[in-house]
Structures are given as C-alpha cells and as structure tokens.
Design an enzyme around this catalytic site. Structure first.
Site, mmCIF file in Angstrom:
data_model
loop_
_atom_site.group_PDB
_atom_site.id
_atom_site.type_symbol
_atom_site.label_atom_id
_atom_site.label_comp_id
_atom_site.label_asym_id
_atom_site.label_seq_id
_atom_site.Cartn_x
_atom_site.Cartn_y
_atom_site.Cartn_z
ATOM 1 C CG LEU A 288 -19.707 -40.642 -32.084
ATOM 2 C CD1 LEU A 288 -20.620 -40.369 -30.976
ATOM 3 C CD2 LEU A 288 -19.523 -42.220 -31.669
ATOM 4 C CE LYS B 137 -20.230 -45.290 -28.590
ATOM 5 N NZ LYS B 137 -20.048 -45.763 -30.131
ATOM 6 C CE1 TYR C 254 -24.174 -46.276 -29.143
ATOM 7 C CE2 TYR C 254 -22.398 -48.148 -28.838
ATOM 8 C CZ TYR C 254 -23.226 -47.360 -29.690
ATOM 9 O OH TYR C 254 -22.854 -47.230 -31.021
#
Ligand code: PMP
Length: 287
Positions: free
Chosen positions: A204, A147, A33
């Site tokens: 991330l 992600k 996402y």
C-alpha cells in the site's frame, strides 16, 4: 460529549450507527477505506488521502458516493459534532447493500460511513527508544495497492506480533520485506542510503511514505525505492516504519536481532523531526 458517526446521510450516536447485514462490505469485503489524522480541526495531507481514496474506488469500479468537496463539508461537521480538535477520521466506502451475488449488482448506491476517534499516536517511549518487529509471511492478495477493507491477513500478522510483544509484523514475500501489517517499512544501509519497497501492487503506497520520501530527498538523504531482504534488514544501520498513526517510528529489533547498535538511528531521528515539522506547518500542532 456523545460520539457521533456518519452513516449514509445521517449523523447518528455511535452506539446506534449501523449498516445493513447485506452490505457488500460485510459480505465480501467489497469496499475501501482511508484513515486521516487531524489536529486543530485540520486534516493532515487531505489532498493526498482523497487522491488515494478516489484511486482505490476507481480500481474497484465503485462510484464516489458524493463529491470530495461535499465530503469535506460532512467531515467538518462530523469533527465539530464530536467536539474534537485532534483525532483520527475513518472513511469507509463499500459497494452498498444488494442481494448476495458475487458479481457487481447493477443499481446499488455505495455506502459511506465516517467515524471519528481519539488521535492515535505512538507512545513517547516508543519514539524515544524504538520498537521491536517480527517477520511474518506475506499471505495477502496481489493488489495491496488498493486500500481495501479486506484486512484478514494483516490482522493475523498483527496478532502474531502482539502475542510476541512486538509493535508490528513485517511481511515477507519470498525473502523480500514488502511492508508492515499496517505501515510501510524502511532500512538505512551502512552507506547511509534510505531503502524502501517501491510503491507498486505489492504494497500500500502510504501517504506518510510519500511525504517522508519527499522530505528525505529535499534534505539530501539518498533514497532508493527497491526491494530489500530480511537478511539485509537485519544487517542494516537503521530501520523504521511509517503510517498515519505511527508517524516515523524507529525500529531497533527485528526477530530478536538488534538493528545497528540497537539504538534509534540518526537519519530516522532526522526524518521524525522533519515529519513532525510537516504536521506542525499544516495544523499548528506540535506533536
Ligand atoms: N501499509 C499498510 C498495509 C497499511 O495498512 C498502512 C496504514 N493504513 C500503511 C501502509 C501506511 O499508510 P499511511 O501512511 O497512508 O497511513
């Protein structure tokens, strides 16, 4: 105005926007996402977000469901249909619907879902006075750079933070702070050096992180992308976190211990101002 969501080619009223129960996102968290903020109908750092989206898909060998250009057209339409000038956009892509089997299915069309929500911004008091964080063990997998929609470890950590009335949980691997449950983590040492975990497979790589580090370097702040420990963080002069929804948010307490003098730091304040100006330059929105 009715909230409208985009599901695999159709603009649906939000309460009726559904995906099939055999979608691999639902069955296996087999998807990725993005969350992008928009102000005055303009996406913030769209290119960087789409680059990360394409990378996440590539790493999981999921095909892009439509070109980025076409996605841009759908996004514009979706934002218009929702009648929102400012807000947040979620893009979620999964491997698609297939008979349950762990290995990748051969001929499956990826699912594309996009939703628009109210702009998520920190409270004025949080920006002014800073927030508290707690530390939690980082129990996530080894590819945190993707992600992925698989956020179970992240939500467990955030829930712990919420129970302890903290804004965020900083995740600890060994004795190293990797990042927050939904944000990147930073300290400023007493020597004025900005320190954050390197963007490798253990965190991330936030888009806000990219931009903030660029702004810091451009403005003469010494940046060091290296691991830092919980002990070092608790002795730091300043601390803060970044994300698309939190922007640059000062951290003034870690596990009940004051960072520096417990007030928002000078470099943190400067980076918050620089980041806010960055958003203004792109969108004309003064946060
Ligand atoms: N780390 C994690 C684990 C996150 O979930 C997020 C926000 N999605 C970030 C960092 C910050 O990323 P960004 O700046 O792109 O919002």
């Amino acid at each position: 105005m009715t909230r409208i969501s985009y599901v695999n080619g159709a603009y649906e009223p939000h309460p009726y926007a559904v995906v099939h129960i055999e979608d691999r996102g639902y069955q296996f968290s087999d998807g990725i996402y993005e969350y992008i903020a928009f102000y005055n109908h303009t996406l913030v750092d769209a290119d960087l977000h789409f680059k990360r989206l394409e990378r996440s898909l590539r790493e999981l060998q999921i095909a892009l469901p439509m070109s980025i250009r076409s996605m841009g057209i759908v996004i514009r339409e979706l934002i218009e249909r929702n009648g929102r000038a400012d807000g947040g956009l979620y893009i979620q892509i999964t491997r698609g619907v297939a008979k349950r089997d762990h290995a990748f299915p051969k001929h499956t069309t990826p699912s594309l879902v996009m939703t628009v929500c109210q702009a998520k911004l920190p409270k004025e008091k949080e920006v002014r006075e800073g927030v508290k964080v707690i530390t939690q063990p980082d129990i996530r997998w080894g590819r945190r750079d993707i992600k992925s929609v698989s956020l179970l470890a992240n939500i467990l950590a955030k829930q712990k933070a919420s129970e302890k009335h903290a804004r965020e949980a900083w995740l600890v691997d060994g004795d190293i702070i990797s990042e927050g449950s939904a944000s990147n983590s930073y300290i400023v040492t007493k020597a004025g050096e900005l320190v954050t975990h390197p963007a490798n497979e253990f965190i991330l790589g936030g888009i806000t992180r990219d931009v903030v580090l660029r702004l810091a370097r451009k403005n003469g702040i010494k940046v060091s992308e290296r691991a830092f420990s919980v002990a070092e963080a608790k002795k730091a002069a300043e601390a803060f976190l970044t994300s698309t929804s939190a922007n640059v948010l000062p951290v003034v307490e870690i596990d009940g211990i004051k960072v520096g003098d417990g007030k928002v730091g000078v470099i943190t304040r400067q980076l918050n101002t620089l980041y806010t100006a960055h958003i203004f330059k792109q969108t004309g929105k003064q946060l």
